[in-house]
Scaffold this motif. Structure first.
Motif, short mmCIF file in Angstrom:
data_model
loop_
_atom_site.label_atom_id
_atom_site.label_comp_id
_atom_site.label_asym_id
_atom_site.label_seq_id
_atom_site.Cartn_x
_atom_site.Cartn_y
_atom_site.Cartn_z
N GLN A 1 -5.35 2.15 2.20
CA GLN A 1 -6.43 2.89 2.85
C GLN A 1 -6.75 2.28 4.21
N SER A 2 -6.85 0.96 4.25
CA SER A 2 -7.15 0.27 5.50
C SER A 2 -6.05 0.48 6.54
N GLU B 1 -6.28 -0.22 -1.82
CA GLU B 1 -7.28 -0.53 -0.79
C GLU B 1 -6.61 -0.94 0.51
#
Length: 224
Positions: free
Chosen positions: A103-104, A100
């Protein structure tokens, strides 16, 4: 003389804020784009009426477009942009990395740069201005498992591709690649490394080069 107006992402601190200060000192108008509205307003108070706060998220295309258009409406045009917003990741490597968080980071470091280029392109096509991207020394060497480094490899490759596209309009593209800089990017101070002002000077060098010269890449490394 036509007014020079620079749109800066990641403008609330570090390299972005230092670039805004130097640009205003050299007679530029600046649009300050970042998520931290309080920091932007404080910087506008410091810089005066040549600065405009533009709160927004660099990972969102429409927010960057609205900010660039607002800046153009305020000062009459936008003649340059500095795609500077970016961040690192918490855990290094592929095995330990947080998907995650990847992804950010990729959204900001890669898509955010694309969005700045997309938002500024119509202006540079008309006014033959400049786009500067913050690369990194990490984008020119292989670092064990580094996803951050890979995002900066993208920035370097895309900067060269953009330069070939924009030169058809008479516009220029530069990637500025710092080594380690003492900025809030790091959790601990790095007093023996580069200062944000060193990178700001490189950005303004590229922007203010004679139009016959297209400064494609600038590498800035700590002396020590």
């Amino acid at each position: 003389m036509a007014q020079k107006t620079l749109f800066i992402t990641g403008a609330s601190s570090g390299i972005g804020a230092a670039t805004a200060r130097l640009a205003v000192e050299k007679g530029w108008n600046v649009g300050l784009f970042a998520r931290s509205e309080d920091k932007l307003q404080a910087l506008v108070e410091e810089l005066g009426d040549k600065a405009l706060a533009l709160p927004g998220d660099a990972s969102q295309l429409e927010e960057q477009r609205r900010a660039v258009d607002k800046l153009a409406g305020h000062f009459g045009d936008v003649t340059a942009a500095f795609a500077n917003a970016g961040r690192g990741t918490s855990a290094a490597g592929t095995l330990e990395g947080d998907p995650e968080d990847w992804q950010s980071m990729v959204t900001l470091n890669v898509m955010g740069v694309l969005w700045t280029a997309k938002a500024i392109a119509p202006y540079l096509q008309k006014n033959k201005g400049d786009l500067v991207l913050t690369g990194s020394a990490a984008g020119r060497r292989h670092i064990k498992g580094s996803v951050y480094s890979a995002t900066k490899w993208f920035v370097h490759g895309y900067a060269g591709n953009l330069a070939e596209e924009f030169r058809e309009w008479g516009a220029r593209v530069t990637v500025v690649a710092p080594g380690m800089v003492d900025t809030p990017f790091f959790d601990e101070a790095k007093p023996d490394k580069l200062k944000p002002e060193d990178i700001a000077a490189s950005v303004l060098f590229a922007l203010e080069a004679e139009r016959r010269a297209s400064v494609r890449e600038i590498f800035v490394m700590p002396t020590d």
